[in-house]
Scaffold this motif. Sequence first.
Motif, mmCIF file in Angstrom:
data_model
loop_
_atom_site.group_PDB
_atom_site.id
_atom_site.type_symbol
_atom_site.label_atom_id
_atom_site.label_comp_id
_atom_site.label_asym_id
_atom_site.label_seq_id
_atom_site.Cartn_x
_atom_site.Cartn_y
_atom_site.Cartn_z
ATOM 1 N N PRO A 231 -11.337 2.469 53.796
ATOM 2 C CA PRO A 231 -12.744 2.824 53.573
ATOM 3 C C PRO A 231 -12.932 3.909 52.525
ATOM 4 N N ASN A 232 -11.931 4.778 52.370
ATOM 5 C CA ASN A 232 -12.064 5.845 51.382
ATOM 6 C C ASN A 232 -10.680 6.306 50.928
ATOM 7 N N LEU A 233 -10.665 7.147 49.910
ATOM 8 C CA LEU A 233 -9.404 7.601 49.319
ATOM 9 C C LEU A 233 -8.583 8.433 50.300
ATOM 10 N N THR B 67 -24.618 0.263 37.331
ATOM 11 C CA THR B 67 -25.071 -1.123 37.407
ATOM 12 C C THR B 67 -23.961 -2.044 36.939
ATOM 13 N N TYR B 68 -23.840 -3.184 37.611
ATOM 14 C CA TYR B 68 -22.780 -4.132 37.283
ATOM 15 C C TYR B 68 -23.067 -4.787 35.937
ATOM 16 N N SER B 69 -22.088 -4.757 35.055
ATOM 17 C CA SER B 69 -22.233 -5.385 33.743
ATOM 18 C C SER B 69 -21.131 -6.413 33.565
ATOM 19 N N LYS B 70 -21.509 -7.621 33.250
ATOM 20 C CA LYS B 70 -20.541 -8.692 33.081
ATOM 21 C C LYS B 70 -19.765 -8.515 31.771
ATOM 22 N N ASN C 141 -6.776 -10.505 48.199
ATOM 23 C CA ASN C 141 -7.616 -10.753 49.368
ATOM 24 C C ASN C 141 -8.486 -9.545 49.698
ATOM 25 N N THR C 142 -8.791 -8.750 48.694
ATOM 26 C CA THR C 142 -9.688 -7.631 48.882
ATOM 27 C C THR C 142 -11.065 -8.037 48.396
ATOM 28 N N SER C 143 -12.011 -8.174 49.315
ATOM 29 C CA SER C 143 -13.306 -8.744 48.984
ATOM 30 C C SER C 143 -14.120 -7.883 48.038
ATOM 31 N N ASP C 144 -13.877 -6.568 48.038
ATOM 32 C CA ASP C 144 -14.702 -5.698 47.219
ATOM 33 C C ASP C 144 -14.226 -5.642 45.773
ATOM 34 N N VAL C 145 -13.088 -6.247 45.500
ATOM 35 C CA VAL C 145 -12.544 -6.183 44.154
ATOM 36 C C VAL C 145 -12.730 -7.524 43.461
ATOM 37 N N PRO C 146 -13.353 -7.557 42.296
ATOM 38 C CA PRO C 146 -13.565 -8.808 41.596
ATOM 39 C C PRO C 146 -12.268 -9.333 41.022
ATOM 40 N N SER C 147 -12.229 -10.608 40.754
ATOM 41 C CA SER C 147 -11.061 -11.195 40.118
ATOM 42 C C SER C 147 -11.102 -10.833 38.643
ATOM 43 N N THR C 148 -10.178 -9.973 38.214
ATOM 44 C CA THR C 148 -10.198 -9.502 36.834
ATOM 45 C C THR C 148 -9.367 -10.375 35.906
ATOM 46 N N ASP D 34 -17.043 3.946 44.776
ATOM 47 C CA ASP D 34 -18.066 4.808 45.368
ATOM 48 C C ASP D 34 -19.320 4.833 44.511
ATOM 49 N N ALA D 35 -19.145 4.819 43.205
ATOM 50 C CA ALA D 35 -20.292 4.823 42.298
ATOM 51 C C ALA D 35 -21.108 3.541 42.428
ATOM 52 N N ARG D 36 -20.392 2.414 42.606
ATOM 53 C CA ARG D 36 -21.116 1.143 42.781
ATOM 54 C C ARG D 36 -21.901 1.141 44.088
ATOM 55 N N LYS D 37 -21.262 1.624 45.153
ATOM 56 C CA LYS D 37 -21.923 1.656 46.452
ATOM 57 C C LYS D 37 -23.111 2.608 46.458
#
Length: 416
Positions: A146-148, A197-200, A341-348, A189-192
């Motif tokens: 949940p956190n660092l 803002t998310y930029s593609k 399998n980490t849902s919060d991390v996008p496929s880079t 944390d900044a995103r949450k």
Amino acid sequence: YFPVIFLASTAINASASKGDFEHCKSTVNRWASSSLHKDVKEDKHILRDLLFFLHVPRTGGRTYFHCFLKKLYSSSQECPRSYDKLRFDPSKSNCRLLVTHDDYSMMSKLPGERTSVVTILRNPIDRIFSTYEFSVEVAARFLVHPNLTSATRMAGRLRSKTGGVSTLDIWPWKYLVPWMREDLFSRRDARKGGSTTYSKSNDSYDMEDFVMPLHQYINDPIARDVIHNGATFQVAGLTNNSYIGESHDVRHCVLKYQILGEYVLEVAKKRLDEMLYVGLTENHRESATMFANVVGAQVISQLASSTSSSLINNNKSEQGSWIPDSESDTYNHQNGSTLKNTSDVPSTGIEVTNKTARRHVPQVVLQEITKLNSLDVELYKHAQDIFARQHSRMVQKLVGPVSAHLLLGLESSVTS
């Protein structure tokens, strides 16, 4: 009155700066002269009693260790891998093989006249990409927490519980992974918090909402201290993990005055010249063949003349002496979660083999990587020359001088 004081102060600072440079130049020159004038082994092509595999990170050394060396040497003959001075004991009975990310300063703890050194180098630009990718990959595994604070505590508990050595104990990852881990949590944390803002982006190396962009990574002071020209510093014995106290003064001077890097480069070249074998990651097939013929054949010959042929069996590691290899990290967190399998991390799309994504990296970034790794670029060219001579010598030994001349000519025409 003020201009007079200012000019006097400027003159004093300039004089102090010049004096510091001259001191550094003298320090580096003294170290280089001492290193360059050390006695050379009578025949560097003959395998000595102890084989020291100087494993430059992200060069594919793990393949050589598991596919060749673990099948050639028994576990009882393998020295405990030091990896940041944790386990190395040169007095271990029958210690014949040392594989480690430690730099050339390790030789100060080894019987120099009875030690042969081998290494593998990689195209510096590709190695920087791979180092960045691996740093992100391992650091991202902590994002299941949940956190660092939670991630750091869990890492400490698991390491103390298993008593083993994880990637976080091994140079250079013990510096790079915590750095990237902190950055990943900060961006999450900044995103949450909605502060970003998310930029593609189609560039896998420039997704600043989720991970430190490559261009920022390569310009950070940590990268300059640990990553850039890493192969040259490692072969020269000047990493920040060096065993020799003098090395740290030399390293400080070279990082402060880049022009002094030429001294380090000359020492690194000489040490490559004196090695039993120098492989190239990009020439994998030829390197593996040469390793088998130059190193493997001599190991087998040595073992065949020893008291028991059973020494070449591929025994399982002794309990308590096993250390995970950093290029195949075995450090698992709760639930064994990884980046995939980490849902919060996008496929880079960041993978070691993702050459397509690398083609989209701006040319200016590639040029910056090349400039920051100018010593490694030159050392790699030198390694290519050594590799060509090794290959020619191997072919002549296997097929004879006349056939070798024809074969090398054919290879050259096919390559061109």
